[in-house]
Design an enzyme around this catalytic site. Sequence first.
Site, PDB file in Angstrom:
ATOM      1  N   HIS A 122       0.905  -1.196  -0.076  1.00  0.00           N
ATOM      2  CA  HIS A 122      -0.145  -0.158  -0.156  1.00  0.00           C
ATOM      3  C   HIS A 122       0.825   1.166  -0.033  1.00  0.00           C
ATOM      4  CE1 HIS A 122      -3.775  -2.068   0.498  1.00  0.00           C
ATOM      5  NE2 HIS A 122      -3.377  -2.675   1.482  1.00  0.00           N
ATOM      6  N   ASP A 159      -2.988 -10.808  -2.298  1.00  0.00           N
ATOM      7  CA  ASP A 159      -3.519 -10.185  -0.996  1.00  0.00           C
ATOM      8  C   ASP A 159      -5.081  -9.667  -1.361  1.00  0.00           C
ATOM      9  OD1 ASP A 159      -2.263  -8.897   1.620  1.00  0.00           O
ATOM     10  OD2 ASP A 159      -4.099  -7.654   0.987  1.00  0.00           O
ATOM     11  N   HIS A 161      -6.215  -7.169  -0.475  1.00  0.00           N
ATOM     12  CA  HIS A 161      -6.668  -5.560  -0.722  1.00  0.00           C
ATOM     13  C   HIS A 161      -5.727  -5.425  -2.127  1.00  0.00           C
ATOM     14  CE1 HIS A 161      -7.135  -6.128   3.672  1.00  0.00           C
ATOM     15  NE2 HIS A 161      -8.066  -5.259   3.576  1.00  0.00           N
ATOM     16  N   ASP A 246      -4.750 -12.826   3.333  1.00  0.00           N
ATOM     17  CA  ASP A 246      -6.056 -12.360   3.902  1.00  0.00           C
ATOM     18  C   ASP A 246      -7.189 -12.423   3.039  1.00  0.00           C
ATOM     19  OD1 ASP A 246      -4.906 -10.438   2.360  1.00  0.00           O
ATOM     20  OD2 ASP A 246      -4.916  -8.860   3.820  1.00  0.00           O
TER      21      ASP A 246
END
Length: 336
Positions: A122, A159, A161, A246
């Site tokens: 991120h 991931d 996200h 995740d």
Amino acid sequence: MKFGYHEDCLEHTTGYRHPESPDRLRAIRQSLAKKHGVEYVAADPASKAAVDAVHTDDYVEDIKAFCADGGGNWDADTVAVEATWDAALAAAGQAIWAGERALAGDDGRQTPFAIGRPPGHHAVADDAMGFCFINNAAVAARHAIDQGAAARVAIFDWDVHHGNGIQDIFYDDDDVFYTSIHEQGLYPGTGKVDETGEDEGEGRTMNLPLPAGSGDAEYLTAIDELIAPELRAFDPDLVLVSAGFDAHRHDPISRMSVSTEGYGAMTDRFRDISDEIGAGLGFVLEGGYGLDTLAESVSMVHEVFDGREPMEPDDEPKDRAIAVLDDVRDQGFGEK
């Protein structure tokens, strides 16, 4: 597998109840202690030059000073302490090591996996966010190219996200292909199908925002029908997997349904694809916040390289996910 690991990464403490805690690495190490053929390597921290190659000077100086002053909340989710900067450099150094060893030909049971923290995907060029300070996979990719070890690098981000930071850093570059499977509508809200790159990087970003509830069948179909053909066409020298866990069906902060076996099947796919195109393959840890499922999933990746054959899903991909894949095809991706 060989696992890049450094004790400095445990010193980045995030406070009571923060999901991105040092216990993540402790859980992984405890699980791997039961496995055959695990080796740990403590690589050198990332150099200032390697970090500066993907992050702005002002940001680097600001975050260093922030940590030196004792840290605090950089934003609502992203917490630093004095030791955070050294931990971030150590994590980025492990990612560089993974890229270097993959390019040097380490494969099979020697395949590198950097299990540093804080995670990185991120972190944009000029800001920390989403638990991330240095963009580890981006540092590794740019280092490989700048050192002349690779002409092209592909990054696959599984991931849950979207890795907005990796996308941001390479969005107008033609030597890095970034592709992400992530949960539609989840933090940070980027990663839409029509975000495909710009200028020289047009067509070098491919996003697959799958609907909540997607699992093994949807992920493997996306890999087989869209990601694999793009990697064959791009022909990278290095493939890095931004490996967050995740999207697991039991992770506490997502609504996806990937199983532990599903992570094994994805690993098997990327091993085969990398072998087919003659690219080095390395893994870089991102998220994963259920300690048991994180540890089990990393162990599954290791077991695939130790000879385990993961089970394939019995079900077919859901219609809502197929519609997303069709939208991605409409952007010009898929079979060439």
